[in-house]
Design a protein around this motif. Sequence first.
Motif, mmCIF file in Angstrom:
data_model
loop_
_atom_site.group_PDB
_atom_site.id
_atom_site.type_symbol
_atom_site.label_atom_id
_atom_site.label_comp_id
_atom_site.label_asym_id
_atom_site.label_seq_id
_atom_site.Cartn_x
_atom_site.Cartn_y
_atom_site.Cartn_z
ATOM 1 N N VAL A 1 2.362 -0.300 -0.836
ATOM 2 C CA VAL A 1 1.755 -0.710 -2.097
ATOM 3 C C VAL A 1 2.472 0.017 -3.228
ATOM 4 O O VAL A 1 2.410 1.242 -3.329
ATOM 5 C CB VAL A 1 0.253 -0.393 -2.129
ATOM 6 C CG1 VAL A 1 -0.352 -0.826 -3.461
ATOM 7 C CG2 VAL A 1 -0.464 -1.076 -0.962
ATOM 8 N N TYR B 1 2.376 0.620 -6.928
ATOM 9 C CA TYR B 1 1.362 0.484 -7.975
ATOM 10 C C TYR B 1 1.898 1.006 -9.306
ATOM 11 O O TYR B 1 2.094 2.204 -9.485
ATOM 12 C CB TYR B 1 0.100 1.254 -7.568
ATOM 13 C CG TYR B 1 -1.007 1.245 -8.597
ATOM 14 C CD1 TYR B 1 -1.319 0.094 -9.308
ATOM 15 C CD2 TYR B 1 -1.747 2.394 -8.867
ATOM 16 C CE1 TYR B 1 -2.335 0.069 -10.236
ATOM 17 C CE2 TYR B 1 -2.781 2.395 -9.791
ATOM 18 C CZ TYR B 1 -3.066 1.226 -10.481
ATOM 19 O OH TYR B 1 -4.069 1.213 -11.416
ATOM 20 N N LEU C 1 0.805 4.213 -0.323
ATOM 21 C CA LEU C 1 0.643 3.901 -1.743
ATOM 22 C C LEU C 1 1.610 4.748 -2.565
ATOM 23 O O LEU C 1 1.646 5.967 -2.450
ATOM 24 C CB LEU C 1 -0.796 4.189 -2.178
ATOM 25 C CG LEU C 1 -1.091 4.058 -3.673
ATOM 26 C CD1 LEU C 1 -0.926 2.613 -4.128
ATOM 27 C CD2 LEU C 1 -2.491 4.571 -3.988
#
Length: 268
Positions: free
Chosen positions: A32, A34, A57
Amino acid sequence: MTLDILICTINKGIVRIEDVLLPPSPDIRYIVSYQYTDERYLDLIPASLARREDVALYKYKGQGLAANRNLALERATSELVMFADDDTRISADLPETVTKVFEQHPDLDVAFFRADTYTGKPLKNYPTEEFDIREAPTTYSISTIEMVCRRSGVQGKVRFDERFGLGAKFLTCGEEEIWMQDALRAGLRMRYFPIKTVETSTMLKKSLIYVDEGVQRSRGAFTYYLYGRRAWWLCFRFAAQSARKGYCHFWPMMKRLSEGIRYMERTK
């Protein structure tokens, strides 16, 4: 085969990530990427993501979808990679489907599939037969969420042009078309398969060519990327034909197309 699913999102989009994930599988990992424009958005990160051992992440302050995809690809380590947005819904049989395709085509670098809307309708007018891609398709446009890549075939070889795409200040789309041209120039082996792998929303930025200034500038810039100074004549002809059909007024359209061309001349 192992698969990295690269999910790119920004700001409030992080709250939708859980809806993208499939049930845990030993052969699937999620990266991910972000982006956030203000620290307050970091409070929106779902705590459940930290509990998923298959989710990594990475947080970056900034914006630009093309840059986000490049950052995600740099983190990939699996045999296969695919890109997903925060509104993508992945078919449960996707891992089995893409593994079978790449095992049957050991020389394949990129496989393109089909996306549907949330209501089950094809997102575009897709071809019904599979075929090798040796030039950019003209009957439909390719989207990033439709492709799965062999990591060794693309990582470090083809990147998204960060001047283009959502979040860019001037050229708000076109990064996928640029990527396709770069992949063709790099000699990547690509093939289309008429198999549904994902669902997504129905909005396609490039469809706003007659109403969105950023899309119009992107059209001019992409035309220059393909044809160099011939873009001036080609964009003039496009603006004239569009105005004659009543889709737009000539001078505003030509102005934005010209801005895209000049931008590429300055940044090449």
